[in-house]
Design a protein around this motif. Structure first.
Motif, mmCIF file in Angstrom:
data_model
loop_
_atom_site.group_PDB
_atom_site.id
_atom_site.type_symbol
_atom_site.label_atom_id
_atom_site.label_comp_id
_atom_site.label_asym_id
_atom_site.label_seq_id
_atom_site.Cartn_x
_atom_site.Cartn_y
_atom_site.Cartn_z
ATOM 1 N N THR A 62 0.838 -1.189 0.000
ATOM 2 C CA THR A 62 0.000 0.000 0.000
ATOM 3 C C THR A 62 0.878 1.246 0.000
ATOM 4 O O THR A 62 1.867 1.310 0.729
ATOM 5 C CB THR A 62 -0.901 0.013 1.264
ATOM 6 O OG1 THR A 62 -1.674 -1.178 1.265
ATOM 7 C CG2 THR A 62 -1.804 1.222 1.289
ATOM 8 N N HIS A 66 -2.111 6.516 0.463
ATOM 9 C CA HIS A 66 -3.421 5.949 0.749
ATOM 10 C C HIS A 66 -3.613 5.609 2.224
ATOM 11 O O HIS A 66 -4.606 4.976 2.591
ATOM 12 C CB HIS A 66 -3.680 4.725 -0.128
ATOM 13 C CG HIS A 66 -3.739 5.058 -1.580
ATOM 14 N ND1 HIS A 66 -4.698 5.883 -2.121
ATOM 15 C CD2 HIS A 66 -2.934 4.714 -2.608
ATOM 16 C CE1 HIS A 66 -4.495 6.024 -3.417
ATOM 17 N NE2 HIS A 66 -3.425 5.323 -3.736
ATOM 18 N N ARG A 79 -7.550 10.247 -6.906
ATOM 19 C CA ARG A 79 -6.879 9.747 -5.694
ATOM 20 C C ARG A 79 -5.551 9.035 -5.989
ATOM 21 O O ARG A 79 -4.666 9.008 -5.145
ATOM 22 C CB ARG A 79 -7.833 8.806 -4.959
ATOM 23 C CG ARG A 79 -7.427 8.523 -3.550
ATOM 24 C CD ARG A 79 -8.632 8.013 -2.768
ATOM 25 N NE ARG A 79 -8.267 7.580 -1.447
ATOM 26 C CZ ARG A 79 -8.107 8.382 -0.410
ATOM 27 N NH1 ARG A 79 -8.269 9.661 -0.536
ATOM 28 N NH2 ARG A 79 -7.791 7.894 0.777
ATOM 29 N N ASP A 80 -5.399 8.473 -7.175
ATOM 30 C CA ASP A 80 -4.167 7.771 -7.530
ATOM 31 C C ASP A 80 -3.203 8.637 -8.339
ATOM 32 O O ASP A 80 -2.151 8.155 -8.769
ATOM 33 C CB ASP A 80 -4.492 6.504 -8.323
ATOM 34 C CG ASP A 80 -5.144 5.439 -7.455
ATOM 35 O OD1 ASP A 80 -4.757 5.313 -6.280
ATOM 36 O OD2 ASP A 80 -6.041 4.751 -7.957
#
Length: 166
Positions: A62, A66, A79-80
Motif C-alpha cells: 500500500t 493511501h 486519488r491515484d
C-alpha cells in the motif's frame, strides 16, 4: 552491497527535501518561476508521489499516500494521481504548506527504507514490469526512481534560486 547503497541514495534526496522546503512560506511553494513552469511545492509532491507509488508497487504494498495523506492534502486530483500528464491548469490547483509536504516526505522515506530492507541480493534481477520490452527489473526500477527524484530535487533547488532573485 547494493542494499547498502540504495538507502543512502534515497536518504540524500530526502535530506535535500528538508534543505529546500523547510520553513518555506506557502507563497514560495506555490510560486511558478515562469508562467507555464510547475510550482516548487507541486514538483516536490510529484516526485514524492512517484517514489511512493513505484516503490510500493515493488512489494505489492500500500502506498503511504493511501494511508491518510491523500485526505490531509485534499487535492482536487484523482486519488491515484502522481502528477504525470497533468495540465498547467490542474497543477495550478495544488495547495500545501512545507510542514505537510515534509511530513509526507518523511513518511515516504521511512516506507522506502522499509521496502529496501526487505530486498535480497537476487532481487535486482526480478522482473517487476512486463509492459516494456525488455521487461523492467527491480534494479532498473530503483535506478529510475532515484534518477527521477534526484532530478526533481535539483529542479526545486534551481527554481528556488530563480524565485529568490525576483
Amino acid at each position: 552491497m547494493w542494499t547498502a547503497l540504495v538507502p543512502d541514495l534515497f536518504t540524500r534526496t530526502h535530506e535535500s527535501w528538508h534543505d529546500h522546503l523547510g520553513g518555506l512560506p506557502p507563497g514560495m511553494l506555490l510560486a511558478r518561476p515562469g508562467p507555464e513552469a510547475n510550482p516548487v511545492g507541486w514538483i516536490a509532491w510529484h516526485a514524492l508521489r512517484v517514489q511512493d507509488d513505484h516503490l510500493a508497487d515493488l512489494v505489492s504494498g500500500t502506498q503511504v499516500w493511501h494511508q491518510g495523506w491523500a485526505d490531509r492534502f485534499s487535492l482536487p486530483y484523482d486519488r491515484d494521481a502522481i502528477g504525470y500528464g497533468q495540465s498547467t491548469e490542474e497543477v495550478g490547483h495544488f495547495q500545501a504548506d512545507s510542514a505537510l509536504l515534509l511530513g509526507y516526505a518523511d513518511a515516504v522515506h521511512a516506507r522506502t527504507l522499509e521496502i529496501v530492507a526487505q530486498l535480497g541480493d537476487d532481487d535486482p534481477e526480478r522482473i517487476v514490469d512486463e509492459r516494456w520490452d525488455p521487461p523492467v527489473t527491480l534494479g532498473v526500477r530503483l535506478v529510475s526512481v532515484v534518477n527521477d527524484v534526484t532530478q526533481h530535487v535539483g529542479q526545486v533547488g534551481y527554481a528556488l534560486g530563480i524565485l529568490a532573485t525576483h
